[in-house]
Design an enzyme around this catalytic site. Structure first.
Site, PDB file in Angstrom:
ATOM      1  N   GLU A  84       0.819  -1.209   0.000  1.00  0.00           N
ATOM      2  CA  GLU A  84       0.000   0.000   0.000  1.00  0.00           C
ATOM      3  C   GLU A  84       0.854   1.260   0.000  1.00  0.00           C
ATOM      4  O   GLU A  84       2.000   1.256   0.466  1.00  0.00           O
ATOM      5  CB  GLU A  84      -0.885   0.020   1.259  1.00  0.00           C
ATOM      6  CG  GLU A  84      -1.814  -1.158   1.356  1.00  0.00           C
ATOM      7  CD  GLU A  84      -2.603  -1.187   2.648  1.00  0.00           C
ATOM      8  OE1 GLU A  84      -3.488  -2.042   2.759  1.00  0.00           O
ATOM      9  OE2 GLU A  84      -2.326  -0.383   3.557  1.00  0.00           O
ATOM     10  N   CYS A  97       3.444   8.233   1.968  1.00  0.00           N
ATOM     11  CA  CYS A  97       3.846   7.157   2.881  1.00  0.00           C
ATOM     12  C   CYS A  97       3.927   5.894   2.034  1.00  0.00           C
ATOM     13  O   CYS A  97       2.925   5.454   1.476  1.00  0.00           O
ATOM     14  CB  CYS A  97       2.799   7.032   3.982  1.00  0.00           C
ATOM     15  SG  CYS A  97       3.112   5.671   5.106  1.00  0.00           S
ATOM     16  N   CYS A 104       4.768  -7.827   6.632  1.00  0.00           N
ATOM     17  CA  CYS A 104       5.851  -7.495   7.563  1.00  0.00           C
ATOM     18  C   CYS A 104       6.016  -8.640   8.549  1.00  0.00           C
ATOM     19  O   CYS A 104       5.038  -9.235   8.986  1.00  0.00           O
ATOM     20  CB  CYS A 104       5.533  -6.204   8.316  1.00  0.00           C
ATOM     21  SG  CYS A 104       6.868  -5.679   9.414  1.00  0.00           S
ATOM     22  N   CYS A 108       3.982  -6.556  15.123  1.00  0.00           N
ATOM     23  CA  CYS A 108       3.542  -5.625  16.169  1.00  0.00           C
ATOM     24  C   CYS A 108       2.048  -5.852  16.431  1.00  0.00           C
ATOM     25  O   CYS A 108       1.256  -5.977  15.496  1.00  0.00           O
ATOM     26  CB  CYS A 108       3.810  -4.181  15.756  1.00  0.00           C
ATOM     27  SG  CYS A 108       5.560  -3.891  15.424  1.00  0.00           S
ATOM     28  N   CYS A 111      -0.916  -3.649  14.790  1.00  0.00           N
ATOM     29  CA  CYS A 111      -0.759  -3.252  13.385  1.00  0.00           C
ATOM     30  C   CYS A 111      -1.398  -4.288  12.460  1.00  0.00           C
ATOM     31  O   CYS A 111      -1.143  -5.494  12.590  1.00  0.00           O
ATOM     32  CB  CYS A 111       0.734  -3.125  13.091  1.00  0.00           C
ATOM     33  SG  CYS A 111       1.119  -3.000  11.338  1.00  0.00           S
ATOM     34  N   CYS A 331      -1.386   1.487   8.053  1.00  0.00           N
ATOM     35  CA  CYS A 331      -0.778   0.564   7.112  1.00  0.00           C
ATOM     36  C   CYS A 331      -1.351  -0.837   7.267  1.00  0.00           C
ATOM     37  O   CYS A 331      -1.562  -1.330   8.348  1.00  0.00           O
ATOM     38  CB  CYS A 331       0.744   0.560   7.258  1.00  0.00           C
ATOM     39  SG  CYS A 331       1.396  -0.491   8.524  1.00  0.00           S
TER      40      CYS A 331
HETATM   41  S1  SF4 Z   1       4.089  -1.443  12.874  1.00  0.00           S
HETATM   42 FE1  SF4 Z   1       3.394  -2.995  11.364  1.00  0.00          FE
HETATM   43  S2  SF4 Z   1       4.536  -2.576   9.492  1.00  0.00           S
HETATM   44 FE2  SF4 Z   1       5.591  -1.470  11.157  1.00  0.00          FE
HETATM   45  S3  SF4 Z   1       7.172  -2.921  11.871  1.00  0.00           S
HETATM   46 FE3  SF4 Z   1       5.364  -3.308  13.155  1.00  0.00          FE
HETATM   47  S4  SF4 Z   1       4.240  -4.967  12.104  1.00  0.00           S
HETATM   48 FE4  SF4 Z   1       5.703  -4.092  10.637  1.00  0.00          FE
END
Ligand code: SF4
Length: 343
Positions: A84, A97, A104, A108, A111, A331
């Site tokens: 994205e 962005c 990923c 996290c 997220c 994101c």
């Molecule tokens: S916030 Fe999301 S995109 Fe960023 S490092 Fe953590 S899991 Fe990955």
């Protein structure tokens, strides 16, 4: 897909073309990007179709929000990988962005991308093409309320850029040397990959490092950012200090504010202490919640109180808006939604 070829090697794609023709193409790709090869009017009409597909992605979905001043694209590579990019217009600048990975691996807990998992690294050309596409789009159709030039690029979309270092480095080089962006107009965001932070500190471009801190103690941080188990906060702060010791390099501290997790007075004091120590600016962003997450943003009055506590403790702090709340702009959210909708 000419963006997947290093700009210095473009001539190898068209060995029969004279050098000046290749220079013209290079200019169209990076200095004055256009949405279609057919709009490269100084190139012979017979050459233009050979440049298609121009982009290393198809724009699978586009959403506009904030009265058209935020646009988000879901991009799909020919191999099926999706990622994205979000373009945001402000009165004095337009900021892109962009993503550095499809998915990923960092996981996290707050997220949408992290919940989706890792698909693959993006190539340098796929990163820089997001910026070129945004610049082309702005020239063709500026967003309301913002300039028609791409002003800033932030690596804060999908992925951990410092986990894809070689491609990130090449993308930065092309953004600066080919597209003509200032290093100061570029921000690289990380959840704290210390070896990458130290490598980036040695690069020639004075990009800003945005360190996603999110918590001021190791236990709280590890509950949000699994990588924190490998890199404790003291080591992160030391790496950030070494980054900003280079001339012209700035560090910002990013703090996604989550109700009942990191919005306490104790966390505010901890953030302020680190920001003061690093002379870093702190950005507090209320969580843009994802449907699958148990986390929620605090109510507005608690957000204001947290920011005020950080400020009273002596730190430079700004409460950032969450652009595109109505369009899944955090994101990974648009991609997650499309995956849910696809039978
Ligand atoms: S916030 Fe999301 S995109 Fe960023 S490092 Fe953590 S899991 Fe990955």
């Amino acid at each position: 897909m000419p963006y997947l070829t290093p700009p210095e090697d473009l001539g190898s794609l068209f060995p029969e073309e004279p050098a000046y023709r290749v220079r013209q193409l290079r200019r169209w790709l990076y200095r004055t990007p256009v949405l279609t090869a057919d709009a490269m009017t100084s190139l012979p009409a017979a050459l233009r179709p050979r440049l298609e597909p121009l982009w290393p992605f198809a724009v699978e979905a586009e959403q506009a929000g904030d009265r058209g001043s935020t646009v988000k694209w879901l991009l799909r590579a020919p191999d099926g990988a999706s990622y994205e990019a979000v373009l945001m217009a402000y009165p004095r600048r337009t900021t892109l962005c962009l993503s550095s990975q499809a998915g990923c691996a960092m996981g996290c807990s707050f997220c949408a991308t992290g919940q989706f998992g890792f698909e693959r690294h993006l190539q340098a050309g796929e990163m820089v093409a997001q910026a070129a596409y945004a610049a082309a789009r702005l020239r063709a159709r500026p967003l309301p309320g913002g300039p028609d030039r791409l002003g800033n690029v932030v690596f804060m979309g999908m992925g951990e850029p410092l986990a894809n270092y070689e491609n990130l480095r090449e993308a930065l080089r092309r953004l600066v040397e080919e597209m003509g962006l200032s290093g100061r107009a570029i921000t690289v965001s990380t959840v704290g990959v210390i070896p990458g932070m130290l490598r980036l500190a040695a690069e020639p471009w004075p990009v800003t490092l945005a360190l996603s801190l999110h918590a001021a103690d190791d236990d709280t941080r590890a509950a949000l950012v699994p990588l924190a188990r490998r890199y404790p906060i003291d080591d992160l702060v030391e790496a950030a200090r070494r980054f900003s010791a280079g001339r012209g390099r700035r560090v910002t501290l990013e703090w996604t504010l989550i109700s009942g997790v990191n919005d306490t007075p104790e966390q505010a004091r901890g953030l302020a202490a680190i920001a003061v120590e690093l002379r870093a600016h702190a950005n507090v962003i209320p969580l843009n919640p994802t449907p699958a997450s148990r986390h929620r943003a605090p109510p507005p009055e608690r957000v204001r109180a947290f920011v005020e506590q950080v400020r009273r403790a002596g730190a430079n702090v700004t409460q950032r808006d969450t652009r595109g709340r109505g369009i899944d702009a955090a994101c990974g959210q648009l991609r997650s939604r499309r995956a849910e909708e696809t039978p």
